[in-house]
Every structure is written in C-alpha cells, then in structure tokens.
Motif scaffolding. Structure first.
Motif, PDB file in Angstrom:
ATOM      1  N   UNK A 135      27.840   1.736 -37.689  1.00 61.25           N
ATOM      2  CA  UNK A 135      26.914   0.595 -37.803  1.00 61.25           C
ATOM      3  C   UNK A 135      27.028  -0.319 -36.586  1.00 61.25           C
ATOM      4  N   UNK A 136      27.218   0.282 -35.421  1.00 56.88           N
ATOM      5  CA  UNK A 136      27.340  -0.484 -34.187  1.00 56.88           C
ATOM      6  C   UNK A 136      25.991  -0.642 -33.494  1.00 56.88           C
ATOM      7  N   UNK A 137      26.005  -1.426 -32.425  1.00 60.92           N
ATOM      8  CA  UNK A 137      24.834  -1.645 -31.587  1.00 60.92           C
ATOM      9  C   UNK A 137      25.072  -0.963 -30.246  1.00 60.92           C
ATOM     10  N   UNK A 138      23.971  -0.595 -29.572  1.00 62.50           N
ATOM     11  CA  UNK A 138      24.098   0.249 -28.389  1.00 62.50           C
ATOM     12  C   UNK A 138      23.398  -0.355 -27.177  1.00 62.50           C
ATOM     13  N   UNK A 189      16.071   8.144 -35.097  1.00 65.68           N
ATOM     14  CA  UNK A 189      15.798   6.947 -35.888  1.00 65.68           C
ATOM     15  C   UNK A 189      16.111   5.634 -35.194  1.00 65.68           C
ATOM     16  N   UNK A 190      16.322   5.680 -33.861  1.00 64.30           N
ATOM     17  CA  UNK A 190      16.734   4.480 -33.138  1.00 64.30           C
ATOM     18  C   UNK A 190      15.564   3.663 -32.582  1.00 64.30           C
ATOM     19  N   UNK A 191      14.347   4.102 -32.848  1.00 62.50           N
ATOM     20  CA  UNK A 191      13.203   3.318 -32.390  1.00 62.50           C
ATOM     21  C   UNK A 191      12.454   2.667 -33.545  1.00 62.50           C
ATOM     22  N   UNK A 220      16.335  -1.114 -35.465  1.00 62.99           N
ATOM     23  CA  UNK A 220      17.133  -0.797 -34.290  1.00 62.99           C
ATOM     24  C   UNK A 220      16.597  -1.506 -33.050  1.00 62.99           C
ATOM     25  N   UNK A 221      15.284  -1.463 -32.865  1.00 61.94           N
ATOM     26  CA  UNK A 221      14.691  -2.087 -31.680  1.00 61.94           C
ATOM     27  C   UNK A 221      14.966  -3.581 -31.639  1.00 61.94           C
ATOM     28  N   UNK A 222      14.939  -4.209 -32.795  1.00 55.22           N
ATOM     29  CA  UNK A 222      15.078  -5.659 -32.842  1.00 55.22           C
ATOM     30  C   UNK A 222      16.516  -6.114 -32.645  1.00 55.22           C
ATOM     31  N   UNK A 223      17.458  -5.394 -33.239  1.00 52.94           N
ATOM     32  CA  UNK A 223      18.832  -5.907 -33.320  1.00 52.94           C
ATOM     33  C   UNK A 223      19.922  -4.994 -32.773  1.00 52.94           C
ATOM     34  N   UNK A 241       6.954  -0.220 -25.173  1.00 54.07           N
ATOM     35  CA  UNK A 241       6.995  -1.660 -24.900  1.00 54.07           C
ATOM     36  C   UNK A 241       7.857  -2.459 -25.870  1.00 54.07           C
ATOM     37  N   UNK A 242       8.108  -1.939 -27.057  1.00 50.89           N
ATOM     38  CA  UNK A 242       8.874  -2.698 -28.043  1.00 50.89           C
ATOM     39  C   UNK A 242      10.381  -2.631 -27.803  1.00 50.89           C
ATOM     40  N   UNK A 243      10.822  -1.706 -26.955  1.00 48.67           N
ATOM     41  CA  UNK A 243      12.257  -1.543 -26.702  1.00 48.67           C
ATOM     42  C   UNK A 243      12.736  -2.619 -25.730  1.00 48.67           C
ATOM     43  N   UNK A 244      13.850  -3.254 -26.041  1.00 49.84           N
ATOM     44  CA  UNK A 244      14.442  -4.253 -25.150  1.00 49.84           C
ATOM     45  C   UNK A 244      15.131  -3.564 -23.976  1.00 49.84           C
TER      46      UNK A 244
END
Length: 290
Positions: A143-146, A171-173, A177-180, A200-203
C-alpha cells in the motif's frame, strides 16, 4: 555557497525543530509535509531497486518509494538505475564476453539470471533485478506510493507509452492511484512532456534545476521540479511554488538525495514538499521525531 547556507541555517533550524514535529501521529495515516521518499527503496539498507529494498522501506513504515525503469533487448521493462548491469549485478561474471553489459543488450530472461544483491551484502545474495510489473505488485502489496523515474528515455524509443500501458494494466492509472499514489519523473523534459500528452491526468516531476526564467514553460506539463538539494535555495523553492502546474495546483519541489539529519532539517526549512533519501528513517526521525 550552499554549504555556508546550510551551516548558517542549521542552528536556527535545530532551535525550532519542535515546530517541524507533527501535530498528529503520521503512523495513524496523517499526511505530513515534507513527504519522505525512499530512494530506490530503502537503499542504504538493502540493494537498490530490488524488492528487498521495497520491503525494507515498508518495514520502516515509509509510504513513498522511488525507482528507475529501463527496457531489455526483448522489450521488457525492468527496474534498475544504471544503463549498464555491471555495478549492481554479477553480469560481468555470468556473461564475461558481453561488455559493456548494457541493459538494452540483454533479454529479460538473461537479466533474470543475475544476482543483484551480493554486491551489497551476502545477506542479499540471489536478489534479482525485478521487472516493473513485479515491482508494482510489491509496492501495491505494501500500500505504498510510487515515484517512478523513466531512466535514459533516449535509449528506449516509445518507453513512455509502454510504461503507461503497463501502469494501466496493473491498475495504477485509476483515479485513486493518479491522485494520491503515483508520480512519473524524468530528467528529460521531452519524455515528461510525452507522458503528459499521453496521460494528462498523471502527475509528473522534472528532475534537475531549470533556470527560474524557464520554469513557466515547464509548469505547463510538470507538477513538480525535483532538484539536487545541494543546488537548492529558499528563493528557488518560492519561485517554483509561485507557479501553477498542469493540474491547477502549485508546482511542488522534491529535493534529492538527503541522508543526514542536519541537511534534512535545513532543506525542510526551505519549504520543500518532499525529501528523497537513501535513509528514510534518519530523515523522518529528524523531521518528525520518530
């Protein structure tokens, strides 16, 4: 000059360290700023970019991990920093006639044979170079962030689209996932612009330290500017924060690579949003007291 700034700042920062401690306990899920990001996993304690380094970061309670992605001869995305296998695997021994042991000259099956842990320590003998798919699965398990770096994109035409397709398949898009939980970064502005145009939604984060005058054009497609801490100043951080990024929020700053308490406190006082470190426990303890 930077060393003098750090030295001059340190006394004042240490004297106000209580102000940096969290009002709430981060272990209860409260988001802290700056974030602490485990560089190539907890790479001071386990071999960089391996699943062991991800596991170690998780064991330390670190929520963000950073990694690097490159591509094999037969088109597999793998997690490794250097464009050569020589430093962090036994490729030179296993394949003695294949200098200079470039990642792109080996198939995924060949790379899977290599020991990516013994160079770091005998306890990690047999660790492997993970595929990006394996890495994503392990990060998700914890449950980490990447913070995902597209490494040497000039060597791998189309790697941006391929990386995004794999992220999507795993499932990472999705919105959560994209938001946080996902940021894609690169030293290549062209590569980062491609990522933004494709998804465009990916940071996104631009590694390096562009001139202040150039920052507005990068803010069109970059949500973060991620420089080396050694080149950073409070004025530069303020200049970045004054810009609005592609998702309508202020552009952020993640500084790398900070591995001691004094520097962590000084860089935090610059108002950075994230600190990238090989020693996330050392930085977190300096900033938040645990």
């Amino acid at each position: 000059m930077h060393a003098r700034v750090i030295a001059a700042t340190t006394t004042a920062v240490l004297g106000t360290v209580a102000l940096l401690l969290p009002v709430h306990d981060a272990r209860a899920g409260i988001t802290l700023r700056p974030s602490v990001i485990a560089h190539r996993g907890a790479s001071a304690y386990a071999p960089e970019n391996t699943l062991d380094a991800v596991d170690k970061a998780a064991a330390l309670g670190v929520r963000w991990v950073e990694n690097d992605v490159q591509r094999t001869k037969d088109g597999e995305l793998v997690v490794i920093h250097d464009d050569s296998l020589r430093r962090t695997t036994d490729a030179e021994e296993v394949f003695p006639g294949r200098a200079p042991w470039k990642v792109r000259d080996f198939t995924a099956a060949e790379i899977a044979r290599l020991d990516a842990g013994s160079w770091f320590g005998s306890a990690y003998a047999g660790a492997r170079v993970p595929t990006l798919k394996e890495y994503l699965e392990r990060v998700e398990q914890h449950h980490q962030k990447l913070l995902l770096e597209i490494k040497n994109p000039e060597l791998y035409p189309g790697v941006e689209q391929q990386t995004l397709e794999l992220l999507n398949n795993e499932g990472w898009l999705d919105r959560r996932h994209r938001t946080n939980r996902l940021i894609v970064q690169s030293f290549s502005a062209d590569s980062l612009r491609t990522v933004h145009e494709l998804e465009p939604a990916v940071k996104t984060g631009l590694l390096g330290m562009p001139a202040v005058a150039d920052l507005p054009r990068f803010a069109v497609f970059a949500d973060l500017i991620n420089p080396s801490y050694a080149s950073l100043s409070p004025a530069y951080v303020s200049a970045v924060h004054a810009l609005t990024g592609p998702h309508g929020t202020p552009v952020k700053v993640f500084a790398w690579t900070v591995d001691d308490a004094v520097t962590a406190l000084a860089v935090s006082a610059y108002d950075v949003d994230g600190v990238i470190t090989d020693k996330p426990d050392v930085v977190r303890r300096a900033l938040y007291g645990y």
